[in-house]
Design an enzyme around this catalytic site. Sequence first.
Site, PDB file in Angstrom:
ATOM      1  N   HIS A 143      17.554 -76.311 -20.324  1.00  0.00           N
ATOM      2  CA  HIS A 143      18.469 -76.357 -21.432  1.00  0.00           C
ATOM      3  C   HIS A 143      19.896 -75.845 -20.791  1.00  0.00           C
ATOM      4  O   HIS A 143      19.897 -75.108 -19.708  1.00  0.00           O
ATOM      5  CB  HIS A 143      18.316 -75.600 -22.676  1.00  0.00           C
ATOM      6  CG  HIS A 143      18.073 -74.291 -22.468  1.00  0.00           C
ATOM      7  ND1 HIS A 143      16.722 -73.602 -22.464  1.00  0.00           N
ATOM      8  CD2 HIS A 143      18.825 -73.100 -22.523  1.00  0.00           C
ATOM      9  CE1 HIS A 143      16.901 -72.598 -22.437  1.00  0.00           C
ATOM     10  NE2 HIS A 143      17.976 -71.843 -22.601  1.00  0.00           N
ATOM     11  N   HIS A 170      24.625 -69.903 -20.026  1.00  0.00           N
ATOM     12  CA  HIS A 170      23.722 -69.621 -18.867  1.00  0.00           C
ATOM     13  C   HIS A 170      23.124 -71.142 -18.951  1.00  0.00           C
ATOM     14  O   HIS A 170      23.284 -72.027 -19.698  1.00  0.00           O
ATOM     15  CB  HIS A 170      22.507 -68.824 -19.093  1.00  0.00           C
ATOM     16  CG  HIS A 170      21.801 -68.912 -20.442  1.00  0.00           C
ATOM     17  ND1 HIS A 170      21.941 -68.243 -21.462  1.00  0.00           N
ATOM     18  CD2 HIS A 170      20.769 -69.803 -20.572  1.00  0.00           C
ATOM     19  CE1 HIS A 170      21.143 -68.809 -22.411  1.00  0.00           C
ATOM     20  NE2 HIS A 170      20.300 -69.433 -21.782  1.00  0.00           N
ATOM     21  N   GLU A 205      18.816 -68.686 -16.308  1.00  0.00           N
ATOM     22  CA  GLU A 205      17.431 -68.439 -16.806  1.00  0.00           C
ATOM     23  C   GLU A 205      16.378 -69.069 -16.280  1.00  0.00           C
ATOM     24  O   GLU A 205      16.685 -70.296 -15.911  1.00  0.00           O
ATOM     25  CB  GLU A 205      17.517 -68.760 -18.396  1.00  0.00           C
ATOM     26  CG  GLU A 205      16.379 -68.387 -19.197  1.00  0.00           C
ATOM     27  CD  GLU A 205      16.406 -68.688 -20.927  1.00  0.00           C
ATOM     28  OE1 GLU A 205      17.530 -69.349 -21.014  1.00  0.00           O
ATOM     29  OE2 GLU A 205      15.712 -68.113 -21.602  1.00  0.00           O
TER      30      GLU A 205
HETATM   31 CO    CO Z   1      18.321 -69.886 -22.710  1.00  0.00          CO
END
Ligand code: CO
Length: 134
Positions: free
Chosen positions: A7, A79, A130
Site C-alpha cells: 500500500h 509512507h 514500511e
Molecule cells: Co502502512
Amino acid sequence: MIGRLNHIAIAVPDLAAASAQYRDTLGATVGAPQDEPDHGVTVVFIDLPNTKIELLHPLGEGSPIAAFLERNPSGGIHHMCYEVEDIFAARDRLTASGARVLGDGAPKIGAHRKPVLFLHPKDFNGCLIELEQS
Ligand code: CO
C-alpha cells in the site's frame, strides 16, 4: 527481497472528506474507518486492482502522524509499504547493511494483523518505508 507494493499511505486532515473523495470522485472501493490505537491512527483502506491506498488520520494523543500533518496541513504521502516473505530475515539484512529500523527493532502487528517494521526515511531517499510480512 522486497516483493509487492502492499500500500501507499496518505496522511489526511479530514478522513471523512478524503474517503468520500476516493469513493465518489475517483470511484474507488473504500472501506470503513478502523481505529488502530497501538499505532495512534485511524485508517481507511482503499482497494485498487494492483495495490491499496491507506488513508491515515491521527488517533489520540501523541499520534506519530500529528507532526506530519502540522508540517503538511493539506495532507501528503506518508509512507509506502513493501511486502517481504520473512520480516526477521529482512530486518537482519537491513541492519547489517547499516539501515535503521525505527523503534526497538521488533516487528509490531500492523493494520492487516501482520508483522510490520518501519525504516528510517533518511536511509531511503526521504521515504518512510514500511515492510509487511506477506
Ligand atoms: Co502502512
